[in-house]
Motif scaffolding. Sequence first.
Motif, mmCIF file in Angstrom:
data_model
loop_
_atom_site.group_PDB
_atom_site.id
_atom_site.type_symbol
_atom_site.label_atom_id
_atom_site.label_comp_id
_atom_site.label_asym_id
_atom_site.label_seq_id
_atom_site.Cartn_x
_atom_site.Cartn_y
_atom_site.Cartn_z
ATOM 1 N N GLY A 48 0.746 -1.285 -0.069
ATOM 2 C CA GLY A 48 0.175 0.166 -0.054
ATOM 3 C C GLY A 48 0.822 1.373 -0.122
ATOM 4 O O GLY A 48 2.040 1.347 0.648
ATOM 5 N N PHE A 49 0.032 2.254 -0.728
ATOM 6 C CA PHE A 49 0.884 3.361 -0.719
ATOM 7 C C PHE A 49 0.502 4.758 -0.476
ATOM 8 O O PHE A 49 -0.914 4.739 -0.878
ATOM 9 N N GLY A 50 0.540 4.963 1.098
ATOM 10 C CA GLY A 50 -0.059 6.146 0.983
ATOM 11 C C GLY A 50 0.404 7.318 1.263
ATOM 12 O O GLY A 50 1.908 7.532 1.890
ATOM 13 N N SER A 51 -0.284 8.921 2.044
ATOM 14 C CA SER A 51 0.532 9.692 2.145
ATOM 15 C C SER A 51 -0.824 10.801 1.936
ATOM 16 O O SER A 51 -1.846 10.932 1.219
ATOM 17 N N GLY A 52 -0.526 12.657 2.587
ATOM 18 C CA GLY A 52 -1.433 13.063 2.678
ATOM 19 C C GLY A 52 -1.561 14.046 0.869
ATOM 20 O O GLY A 52 -0.481 13.614 0.671
ATOM 21 N N ILE A 53 -2.088 15.049 0.912
ATOM 22 C CA ILE A 53 -2.287 15.465 -0.466
ATOM 23 C C ILE A 53 -1.636 16.682 -0.322
ATOM 24 O O ILE A 53 -2.220 17.475 0.265
ATOM 25 N N TYR A 54 -0.327 17.726 -0.600
ATOM 26 C CA TYR A 54 0.338 18.508 -0.726
ATOM 27 C C TYR A 54 0.240 18.974 -2.638
ATOM 28 O O TYR A 54 0.533 18.489 -2.990
ATOM 29 N N TYR A 55 -0.608 20.758 -2.326
ATOM 30 C CA TYR A 55 0.061 20.851 -3.093
ATOM 31 C C TYR A 55 -0.971 20.090 -4.347
ATOM 32 O O TYR A 55 -0.406 20.351 -5.496
ATOM 33 N N ASN A 57 -1.318 16.726 -5.183
ATOM 34 C CA ASN A 57 -0.314 16.008 -5.465
ATOM 35 C C ASN A 57 0.189 15.018 -4.154
ATOM 36 O O ASN A 57 -0.057 15.346 -2.588
ATOM 37 N N PHE A 58 0.018 14.269 -4.553
ATOM 38 C CA PHE A 58 0.800 13.403 -3.569
ATOM 39 C C PHE A 58 2.038 13.671 -2.894
ATOM 40 O O PHE A 58 2.801 14.382 -3.983
ATOM 41 N N HIS A 59 2.788 13.304 -1.949
ATOM 42 C CA HIS A 59 3.732 13.889 -1.124
ATOM 43 C C HIS A 59 5.064 13.517 -1.694
ATOM 44 O O HIS A 59 4.696 12.458 -2.600
ATOM 45 N N PRO A 60 5.749 14.271 -2.291
ATOM 46 C CA PRO A 60 7.374 14.702 -3.122
ATOM 47 C C PRO A 60 8.039 13.085 -2.802
ATOM 48 O O PRO A 60 8.370 12.465 -3.840
ATOM 49 N N ASP A 61 7.886 13.095 -1.780
ATOM 50 C CA ASP A 61 8.654 11.893 -1.234
ATOM 51 C C ASP A 61 8.025 10.773 -1.864
ATOM 52 O O ASP A 61 9.218 9.632 -2.193
ATOM 53 N N LEU A 62 6.840 10.445 -1.508
ATOM 54 C CA LEU A 62 6.417 8.981 -1.965
ATOM 55 C C LEU A 62 6.226 8.833 -3.159
ATOM 56 O O LEU A 62 6.702 7.885 -3.904
ATOM 57 N N ARG A 63 6.396 10.249 -4.143
ATOM 58 C CA ARG A 63 6.332 10.153 -5.681
ATOM 59 C C ARG A 63 8.132 10.102 -5.651
ATOM 60 O O ARG A 63 8.496 8.968 -6.634
ATOM 61 N N ARG A 64 8.934 10.241 -5.432
ATOM 62 C CA ARG A 64 10.086 9.762 -5.929
ATOM 63 C C ARG A 64 10.586 8.753 -5.278
ATOM 64 O O ARG A 64 11.381 7.599 -6.316
#
Length: 157
Positions: A48-55, A57-64
Amino acid sequence: MKTLLVCKSVSHGNTRRIADTIGQVLDARVVDPSEIAPTDLTDYNLVGFGSGIYYMNFHPDLRRFIAALPPRPHGKAFHFRTSGTPEPPMLRYATTLSRRLEQKGFQVLDTFDCRGHDTWLPLRLIGGISKGHPDATDISAASAFATALRTRVTTTP
């Protein structure tokens, strides 16, 4: 079924509360993207992949973290998020994340979204939006989501 949740939760711990709830149902370990290497997901049947939404989008750390995953068959996945507002129709960040995971070799089974207390800069002036979320109803929905997901994973090849 061996399950891992990769979760980036920063501001109020909203997403971590949802991750912990899903993790309890799935008997999954919850880690920050910085705590695991992208190559260490091979032992898991479900991620599972999760984060809050920032600007919006998903958090940049999760996207990286997802961008660093090697493209090969990975198995089954899902993603979850908390946000102050629903996803806008013109900005489909959940669909984009699903596509990225599929490009990396995951079979994306489902997604979960709920409100989370949001105090992004201009909203901070009024105390934020979606105060009190995730609440008991959101936590119950996350638990039901995980229960249904566990059933789907254990009954489908």
